[in-house]
Every structure is written in structure tokens, then in C-alpha cells.
Design a protein around this motif. Structure first.
Motif, PDB file in Angstrom:
ATOM      1  N   ALA A  31       0.833  -1.196   0.000  1.00  0.00           N
ATOM      2  CA  ALA A  31       0.000   0.000   0.000  1.00  0.00           C
ATOM      3  C   ALA A  31       0.875   1.255   0.000  1.00  0.00           C
ATOM      4  N   PRO A  32       0.571   2.229  -0.858  1.00  0.00           N
ATOM      5  CA  PRO A  32       1.355   3.476  -0.911  1.00  0.00           C
ATOM      6  C   PRO A  32       0.968   4.380   0.261  1.00  0.00           C
ATOM      7  N   ALA A  33       1.527   4.089   1.432  1.00  0.00           N
ATOM      8  CA  ALA A  33       1.076   4.715   2.674  1.00  0.00           C
ATOM      9  C   ALA A  33       1.173   6.237   2.635  1.00  0.00           C
ATOM     10  N   ALA A  34       2.284   6.764   2.136  1.00  0.00           N
ATOM     11  CA  ALA A  34       2.467   8.217   2.145  1.00  0.00           C
ATOM     12  C   ALA A  34       1.391   8.912   1.311  1.00  0.00           C
ATOM     13  N   ALA A  35       1.102   8.372   0.132  1.00  0.00           N
ATOM     14  CA  ALA A  35       0.079   8.974  -0.726  1.00  0.00           C
ATOM     15  C   ALA A  35      -1.304   8.851  -0.098  1.00  0.00           C
ATOM     16  N   ARG A  40      -6.050  11.136   2.753  1.00  0.00           N
ATOM     17  CA  ARG A  40      -6.869  11.114   3.971  1.00  0.00           C
ATOM     18  C   ARG A  40      -6.864  12.486   4.651  1.00  0.00           C
ATOM     19  N   GLY A  41      -5.700  13.117   4.723  1.00  0.00           N
ATOM     20  CA  GLY A  41      -5.611  14.445   5.318  1.00  0.00           C
ATOM     21  C   GLY A  41      -6.382  15.484   4.527  1.00  0.00           C
ATOM     22  N   ARG A  92      -6.676  19.098  -5.261  1.00  0.00           N
ATOM     23  CA  ARG A  92      -5.566  18.910  -4.337  1.00  0.00           C
ATOM     24  C   ARG A  92      -4.708  17.710  -4.742  1.00  0.00           C
ATOM     25  N   MET A  93      -5.365  16.633  -5.168  1.00  0.00           N
ATOM     26  CA  MET A  93      -4.595  15.474  -5.619  1.00  0.00           C
ATOM     27  C   MET A  93      -3.856  15.770  -6.917  1.00  0.00           C
ATOM     28  N   GLY A  94      -4.490  16.537  -7.803  1.00  0.00           N
ATOM     29  CA  GLY A  94      -3.854  16.849  -9.077  1.00  0.00           C
ATOM     30  C   GLY A  94      -2.616  17.712  -8.923  1.00  0.00           C
ATOM     31  N   SER A  95      -2.676  18.685  -8.014  1.00  0.00           N
ATOM     32  CA  SER A  95      -1.536  19.597  -7.856  1.00  0.00           C
ATOM     33  C   SER A  95      -0.502  19.070  -6.871  1.00  0.00           C
ATOM     34  N   GLY A  96      -0.934  18.266  -5.899  1.00  0.00           N
ATOM     35  CA  GLY A  96      -0.010  17.858  -4.848  1.00  0.00           C
ATOM     36  C   GLY A  96       0.441  16.423  -4.881  1.00  0.00           C
ATOM     37  N   LEU A  97      -0.090  15.626  -5.822  1.00  0.00           N
ATOM     38  CA  LEU A  97       0.244  14.204  -5.796  1.00  0.00           C
ATOM     39  C   LEU A  97       0.397  13.596  -7.177  1.00  0.00           C
ATOM     40  N   MET A  98      -0.625  13.710  -8.007  1.00  0.00           N
ATOM     41  CA  MET A  98      -0.644  12.955  -9.253  1.00  0.00           C
ATOM     42  C   MET A  98      -0.076  13.722 -10.440  1.00  0.00           C
ATOM     43  N   ARG A  99      -0.187  15.034 -10.420  1.00  0.00           N
ATOM     44  CA  ARG A  99       0.341  15.868 -11.499  1.00  0.00           C
ATOM     45  C   ARG A  99      -0.237  15.514 -12.858  1.00  0.00           C
ATOM     46  N   THR A 100      -1.425  14.971 -12.853  1.00  0.00           N
ATOM     47  CA  THR A 100      -2.082  14.597 -14.106  1.00  0.00           C
ATOM     48  C   THR A 100      -3.576  14.487 -13.820  1.00  0.00           C
ATOM     49  N   ALA A 156      -7.203   3.406  14.001  1.00  0.00           N
ATOM     50  CA  ALA A 156      -7.808   4.639  14.467  1.00  0.00           C
ATOM     51  C   ALA A 156      -6.781   5.551  15.128  1.00  0.00           C
ATOM     52  N   ASP A 157      -5.672   4.976  15.624  1.00  0.00           N
ATOM     53  CA  ASP A 157      -4.638   5.765  16.283  1.00  0.00           C
ATOM     54  C   ASP A 157      -3.526   6.185  15.337  1.00  0.00           C
ATOM     55  N   THR A 158      -3.679   5.912  14.038  1.00  0.00           N
ATOM     56  CA  THR A 158      -2.658   6.273  13.068  1.00  0.00           C
ATOM     57  C   THR A 158      -2.426   7.779  13.092  1.00  0.00           C
ATOM     58  N   PRO A 159      -1.163   8.234  13.159  1.00  0.00           N
ATOM     59  CA  PRO A 159      -0.903   9.672  13.163  1.00  0.00           C
ATOM     60  C   PRO A 159      -1.451  10.336  11.902  1.00  0.00           C
ATOM     61  N   GLY A 160      -1.796  11.598  12.037  1.00  0.00           N
ATOM     62  CA  GLY A 160      -2.324  12.343  10.902  1.00  0.00           C
ATOM     63  C   GLY A 160      -3.806  12.587  11.045  1.00  0.00           C
ATOM     64  N   LYS A 161      -4.296  13.489  10.218  1.00  0.00           N
ATOM     65  CA  LYS A 161      -5.701  13.867  10.290  1.00  0.00           C
ATOM     66  C   LYS A 161      -6.602  12.744   9.788  1.00  0.00           C
ATOM     67  N   ARG A 162      -7.733  12.594  10.473  1.00  0.00           N
ATOM     68  CA  ARG A 162      -8.756  11.666  10.031  1.00  0.00           C
ATOM     69  C   ARG A 162     -10.043  12.455   9.826  1.00  0.00           C
ATOM     70  N   PRO A 163     -10.795  12.154   8.779  1.00  0.00           N
ATOM     71  CA  PRO A 163     -12.028  12.907   8.526  1.00  0.00           C
ATOM     72  C   PRO A 163     -13.002  12.791   9.692  1.00  0.00           C
TER      73      PRO A 163
END
Length: 241
Positions: A31-35, A40-41, A92-100, A156-163
Motif C-alpha cells: 500500500a502506498p502509505a504516504a500517498a 486522507r488528510g 488537491r490530488m492533481g496539484s499535490g500528488l498525481m500531477r495529471t 484509528a490511532d494512526t498519526p495524521g488527520k482523520r475525517p
């Protein structure tokens, strides 16, 4: 063939799915965890923005992000609320991740009858990481709402924002306390869905129709933005002479 207009009716929950134009990782890769963390954020931030707007708020009931798609169960505050949310995520995904190009076409949506199809759709959605071979149980996947509803640690305790979730009344009726609701949900996830229910959900989502009993569909047809179920096949019958 002209594409169908968006199906919408006030205060009716919707199952929404957008496939990515290019998966974030091959099917047999980890799984591409960083992406997935970033998406998710962004989802968390956009849900927060929508909530701040109130009139056009999106009440998010459940969500799952996979390497090839994002799937949500939500009740939009107005006819354009979900479109605004998906467009904001796409930007946000287009400009910050996928570039396409982000999405493989328009997102699909299905309206759900409360009291009958909301909870099955939640189970289906939160079980997608299992049915696609990502994990062995739904709550093990950090990029979904399964662990939140089941009251389990780890994901549920994974660091980072959750919706932020707005629990649907159908979920609240699972128990009188948070612990009772979480225990009931763990049971539902463990039991899974019957094959027929899963096919019905997938067909409604694929066809962009409403899912419910006849009386619900009849009532919904008076409120919705367009036809809520497929027209009968064949030519209309001629009136008797």
C-alpha cells in the motif's frame, strides 16, 4: 448516449465512488502509505471546510481510500455539495500528488433508503480493503472509517488527520452506548454481506440509481432530480383500443 444528470434528493444519504485515472500503486505492490495519508488528510480538511459552510455541509458517515479509488457514504447539504467536495479533492490530488488527470471519468453515486440500506452500504464500503485483498479484516486498513466505527485501536490511532464523521441515525440505533454500537459494528463487519446484497449495492452504484423498497422509490421519485430507477425494458404498451 447522453450521460445521466446527478441523482439527488434532499436529506437522502448517498454512496459515492470515484476511480483514479491511474492507481497509486500496482495491485501486487505494498500500500502506498504516504500517498494515502495525504489523501486522507485532504479529505479531513475538505470535510471540515464543508462543515464550516453549514448550508452546503457534507455529513460524512463512512469512507474508504484505496490505491485505485475513493468511496464515501455521506448526506450532502445541497445538490452541489458532493460535487464541490470531489472537485476540491481532485484539485488537491492533481496539484499535490498525481500531477495529471485524477479521476477516470465522473464519480458515481447511488441514493440509499435509510433504515434498510445505509448499514449494508457501510459494511460494503468498509470491507472493500478485504474484498480487494489489501488486508484480512476491515479495521486493519488505516485509510477507512472501519476502526472508528468498531472502536478498535491501531488504525484509528494512526498519526495524521482523520475525517470527522457524522454518525448516521441508523448507526446510532445499533446500541444505547458507544461501546454497544462499536460491539454491534464489529459483529456486522465480521459477518459481512450476503452475495446478493453486495451485487445490489454494486449495481445501484454502477447504474447511478436509488436503492430501496418500492414505496421508498415511489416517494423518492417525487423529490429526486431525475428518474431514480431504470425504466422498464422494451417499448411502452399500447393503450387498449
Amino acid at each position: 448516449m447522453a450521460r445521466l444528470p446527478r441523482l439527488y434528493a434532499p436529506r437522502i444519504p448517498q454512496l459515492v465512488e470515484a476511480r483514479f485515472a491511474r492507481p497509486l500503486a500496482p495491485a501486487d505492490a505494498p500500500a502506498p502509505a504516504a500517498a494515502l495519508d495525504r489523501i486522507r488528510g485532504w479529505l479531513a480538511e475538505e470535510i471540515g471546510r464543508a462543515a464550516a459552510g453549514e448550508a452546503g455541509a457534507v455529513a460524512l458517515h463512512a469512507w474508504t481510500i484505496l490505491p485505485d479509488r475513493i468511496t464515501l457514504l455521506a448526506t450532502p447539504g445541497d445538490e452541489a455539495a458532493l460535487s464541490r467536495l470531489m472537485q476540491a479533492l481532485g484539485r488537491r490530488m492533481g496539484s499535490g500528488l498525481m500531477r495529471t488527470r485524477v479521476y477516470a471519468g465522473r464519480y458515481r453515486n447511488a441514493l440509499l433508503e435509510p433504515g434498510r440500506w445505509v448499514l449494508p452500504a457501510m459494511v460494503w464500503l468498509e470491507s472493500l480493503p478485504v474484498s480487494t485483498g489489501q488486508v484480512g479484516s476491515p479495521a486493519q486498513w488505516p485509510w477507512s472509517s472501519a476502526a472508528d466505527h468498531a472502536g478498535l485501536g491501531g488504525a484509528a490511532d494512526t498519526p495524521g488527520k482523520r475525517p470527522a464523521l457524522t454518525d448516521h441515525p441508523d448507526y446510532w440505533r445499533e446500541g444505547d452506548t458507544p461501546f454497544a454500537r462499536q460491539a454491534a459494528w464489529r459483529g456486522r463487519l465480521a459477518a459481512g454481506l450476503g452475495e446478493l446484497q453486495g451485487r445490489q449495492i454494486e449495481a445501484a452504484l454502477s447504474g447511478q440509481w436509488a436503492l430501496g423498497e418500492r414505496i421508498f422509490l415511489t416517494h423518492l421519485g417525487r423529490l429526486a432530480s431525475r428518474r431514480v430507477s431504470p425504466a422498464p425494458r422494451g417499448r411502452p404498451r399500447k393503450a387498449a383500443e
